[in-house]
Design a protein around this motif. Structure first.
Motif, PDB file in Angstrom:
ATOM      1  N   ARG A  51      16.110  26.264  12.822  1.00 42.07           N
ATOM      2  CA  ARG A  51      17.016  26.824  13.945  1.00 42.07           C
ATOM      3  C   ARG A  51      16.254  27.097  15.367  1.00 42.07           C
ATOM      4  N   LYS A  52      15.044  27.841  14.864  1.00 41.29           N
ATOM      5  CA  LYS A  52      14.177  28.048  16.033  1.00 41.29           C
ATOM      6  C   LYS A  52      13.620  26.726  16.704  1.00 41.29           C
ATOM      7  N   SER A  53      13.328  25.837  16.093  1.00 43.51           N
ATOM      8  CA  SER A  53      12.819  24.628  16.624  1.00 43.51           C
ATOM      9  C   SER A  53      13.719  23.846  17.217  1.00 43.51           C
ATOM     10  N   ASN A  54      15.210  23.941  16.633  1.00 41.37           N
ATOM     11  CA  ASN A  54      16.275  23.290  17.270  1.00 41.37           C
ATOM     12  C   ASN A  54      16.310  23.862  18.866  1.00 41.37           C
ATOM     13  N   VAL A  55      16.528  25.251  18.807  1.00 44.06           N
ATOM     14  CA  VAL A  55      16.774  26.189  20.063  1.00 44.06           C
ATOM     15  C   VAL A  55      15.812  25.688  21.077  1.00 44.06           C
ATOM     16  N   ARG A  56      14.678  25.583  20.430  1.00 39.92           N
ATOM     17  CA  ARG A  56      13.373  25.433  21.380  1.00 39.92           C
ATOM     18  C   ARG A  56      13.403  24.182  21.922  1.00 39.92           C
ATOM     19  N   PHE A  57      13.784  23.316  21.239  1.00 39.28           N
ATOM     20  CA  PHE A  57      14.065  21.529  21.884  1.00 39.28           C
ATOM     21  C   PHE A  57      15.069  21.641  22.947  1.00 39.28           C
ATOM     22  N   ILE A  58      16.349  22.525  22.682  1.00 39.25           N
ATOM     23  CA  ILE A  58      17.210  22.308  23.650  1.00 39.25           C
ATOM     24  C   ILE A  58      16.718  22.994  24.845  1.00 39.25           C
ATOM     25  N   GLU A  59      16.217  24.091  24.800  1.00 39.91           N
ATOM     26  CA  GLU A  59      15.700  25.044  25.915  1.00 39.91           C
ATOM     27  C   GLU A  59      14.639  24.143  26.721  1.00 39.91           C
ATOM     28  N   ASN A  60      13.863  23.477  26.038  1.00 36.68           N
ATOM     29  CA  ASN A  60      12.672  22.715  26.757  1.00 36.68           C
ATOM     30  C   ASN A  60      13.251  21.523  27.450  1.00 36.68           C
TER      31      ASN A  60
ATOM     32  N   ILE B   1      17.364   9.461  21.406  1.00 32.24           N
ATOM     33  CA  ILE B   1      16.831  10.674  20.814  1.00 32.24           C
ATOM     34  C   ILE B   1      17.590  11.038  19.474  1.00 32.24           C
ATOM     35  N   LYS B   2      16.897  10.652  18.341  1.00 31.73           N
ATOM     36  CA  LYS B   2      17.773  11.190  17.141  1.00 31.73           C
ATOM     37  C   LYS B   2      18.173  12.435  16.583  1.00 31.73           C
ATOM     38  N   GLY B   3      19.388  12.449  16.265  1.00 34.82           N
ATOM     39  CA  GLY B   3      19.725  13.754  15.800  1.00 34.82           C
ATOM     40  C   GLY B   3      20.344  14.517  16.976  1.00 34.82           C
ATOM     41  N   VAL B   4      20.768  14.073  18.106  1.00 29.44           N
ATOM     42  CA  VAL B   4      20.978  14.916  19.375  1.00 29.44           C
ATOM     43  C   VAL B   4      22.350  14.125  19.830  1.00 29.44           C
ATOM     44  N   THR B   5      23.429  14.830  20.088  1.00 30.99           N
ATOM     45  CA  THR B   5      24.483  14.567  20.407  1.00 30.99           C
ATOM     46  C   THR B   5      25.044  15.238  21.718  1.00 30.99           C
ATOM     47  N   ILE B   6      25.678  14.789  22.660  1.00 27.85           N
ATOM     48  CA  ILE B   6      26.350  15.467  23.792  1.00 27.85           C
ATOM     49  C   ILE B   6      27.754  15.297  23.669  1.00 27.85           C
TER      50      ILE B   6
ATOM     51  N   PHE C 201      30.298  21.788  27.820  1.00 26.10           N
ATOM     52  CA  PHE C 201      29.506  20.970  27.276  1.00 26.10           C
ATOM     53  C   PHE C 201      28.897  21.215  25.717  1.00 26.10           C
ATOM     54  N   VAL C 202      28.895  20.346  24.725  1.00 29.01           N
ATOM     55  CA  VAL C 202      28.265  21.007  23.770  1.00 29.01           C
ATOM     56  C   VAL C 202      27.072  20.043  23.309  1.00 29.01           C
ATOM     57  N   ILE C 203      25.772  20.836  23.326  1.00 30.99           N
ATOM     58  CA  ILE C 203      24.732  20.029  22.977  1.00 30.99           C
ATOM     59  C   ILE C 203      24.250  20.283  21.421  1.00 30.99           C
ATOM     60  N   THR C 204      24.108  19.384  20.592  1.00 26.97           N
ATOM     61  CA  THR C 204      24.056  19.588  19.049  1.00 26.97           C
ATOM     62  C   THR C 204      22.862  18.967  18.624  1.00 26.97           C
ATOM     63  N   LYS C 205      22.058  19.374  17.861  1.00 29.59           N
ATOM     64  CA  LYS C 205      20.656  19.079  17.443  1.00 29.59           C
ATOM     65  C   LYS C 205      20.773  19.149  15.858  1.00 29.59           C
ATOM     66  N   LYS C 206      20.372  18.019  15.264  1.00 33.85           N
ATOM     67  CA  LYS C 206      20.456  17.992  13.570  1.00 33.85           C
ATOM     68  C   LYS C 206      19.224  18.769  13.354  1.00 33.85           C
ATOM     69  N   TYR C 207      18.937  19.493  12.136  1.00 36.78           N
ATOM     70  CA  TYR C 207      17.962  19.911  11.740  1.00 36.78           C
ATOM     71  C   TYR C 207      16.958  18.558  11.223  1.00 36.78           C
ATOM     72  N   SER C 208      15.590  18.849  11.371  1.00 35.23           N
ATOM     73  CA  SER C 208      14.929  17.385  11.522  1.00 35.23           C
ATOM     74  C   SER C 208      14.894  16.953  10.192  1.00 35.23           C
ATOM     75  N   SER C 209      15.186  18.012   9.006  1.00 35.28           N
ATOM     76  CA  SER C 209      15.075  17.191   7.786  1.00 35.28           C
ATOM     77  C   SER C 209      16.427  16.591   7.350  1.00 35.28           C
ATOM     78  N   THR C 210      17.294  16.660   8.367  1.00 35.09           N
ATOM     79  CA  THR C 210      18.569  15.797   7.999  1.00 35.09           C
ATOM     80  C   THR C 210      18.696  14.668   8.916  1.00 35.09           C
ATOM     81  N   ASN C 211      17.629  14.511   9.790  1.00 41.43           N
ATOM     82  CA  ASN C 211      17.935  13.327  10.769  1.00 41.43           C
ATOM     83  C   ASN C 211      17.727  11.979   9.926  1.00 41.43           C
ATOM     84  N   PRO C 212      18.306  10.900  10.525  1.00 43.96           N
ATOM     85  CA  PRO C 212      18.244   9.724   9.767  1.00 43.96           C
ATOM     86  C   PRO C 212      16.908   9.143  10.219  1.00 43.96           C
TER      87      PRO C 212
END
Length: 280
Positions: A60-69, A236-241, A269-280
């Motif tokens: 969760r922290k990693s996802n929020v950091r990715f989106i904010e960056n 960008i895998k695991g990210v949808t808008i 706008f909804v920015i969605t990031k999957k957890y890296s462990s679930t990315n294809p």
């Protein structure tokens, strides 16, 4: 003088047969082993649960950091962060100026065939040309929440005229097409911090025509897309808008729909990031 010794009666010793032999404490020993095994299973379950909680917290922290960056989350939008089982979503909402139909939107579709031979969707050639073009490419639904919970898929665009009347159906068709979303898709650039990302691969688009109990109308347009890194041309895998825009009509005294100038369009706008462990 001789003293007599009084004898005491003693029960004879009975030696039990082997078949009746019982080792005291054997049951408790086996029970103890079972308890140890169960305790071990319980400990491993607790450790696994703790590990998952730590992993999800880190994800969760990693996802929020990715989106904010990568996205400029300005204060001009209402921001809401939600964590789900496999994803983190950040929703940005704001009011937006109402969509004004262009001359092209007002053009009718007399030159279109009444039926699309591929999708078998029926066109209403009296309605907006762009609407009829989109009608067989995306999904259209009618929703009357005061009557039924679920929305109905529209396969024959003539249904709009039958439901709302021709003039109101024309009014709806001049707004209910991809131009409603294309206009706000440019807003994505406002979030793009490094100008390295771009929208791509439209996964799904749909329109919902909602009739309220008061007879007013709400048009909801939604689209879900992926993003691509312009420099590397990699998705960008695991990210949808997801983009959603709502516009509002009111019914006048004569029964015709009018622009509700007191209520701006709603944009999300909804920015969605999957957890890296679930990315294809």
């Amino acid at each position: 003088m001789t003293k007599s010794i009084q004898e005491k009666a003693v029960n004879p010793i009975i030696i039990p047969s082997k078949s009746n032999t019982h080792i005291h404490g054997s049951d408790s020993f086996i029970d103890s082993i079972s308890h140890i095994k169960n305790d071990n299973k319980s400990i491993w379950k607790k450790l696994a649960s703790l590990f998952n909680k730590i992993r999800f917290f880190s994800e969760r922290k990693s996802n929020v950091r990715f989106i904010e960056n990568n996205f400029n989350l300005t204060d001009s939008h209402n921001k809401n962060i939600l964590h789900y089982k496999d994803t983190t979503s950040i929703t940005l909402e704001k009011e937006y100026e109402k969509y004004l139909p262009s001359k092209a939107d007002i053009k009718a579709s007399e030159d279109l065939h009444a039926k699309n031979n591929v999708t078998e969707h029926i066109h209403d050639t009296n309605l907006c040309h762009q609407f009829n073009i989109d009608f067989h490419r995306v999904q259209y639904y009618l929703h009357t929440p005061y009557r039924q919970e679920n929305k109905q898929k529209i396969k024959d665009s003539r249904f709009l005229s039958a439901k709302f009347g021709l003039e109101n159906a024309q009014f709806i068709s001049q707004v209910s097409h991809q131009g409603l979303l294309n206009e706000v898709a440019m807003e994505f650039n406002l979030f793009n911090i490094k100008n390295e990302l771009s929208l791509c691969n439209n996964r799904s688009t749909h329109f919902i025509v909602t009739e309220t109990q008061q007879g007013n109308c709400i048009i909801t347009a939604s689209s879900k897309m992926e993003i691509i890194n312009i420099k590397t041309s990699e998705i960008i895998k695991g990210v949808t808008i997801s983009i959603t825009r709502k516009t509002f009509f009111i019914k006048g005294k004569d029964g015709r729909f009018l622009e509700n100038h007191d209520k701006k369009d709603q944009l999300a706008f909804v920015i969605t990031k999957k957890y890296s462990s679930t990315n294809p």
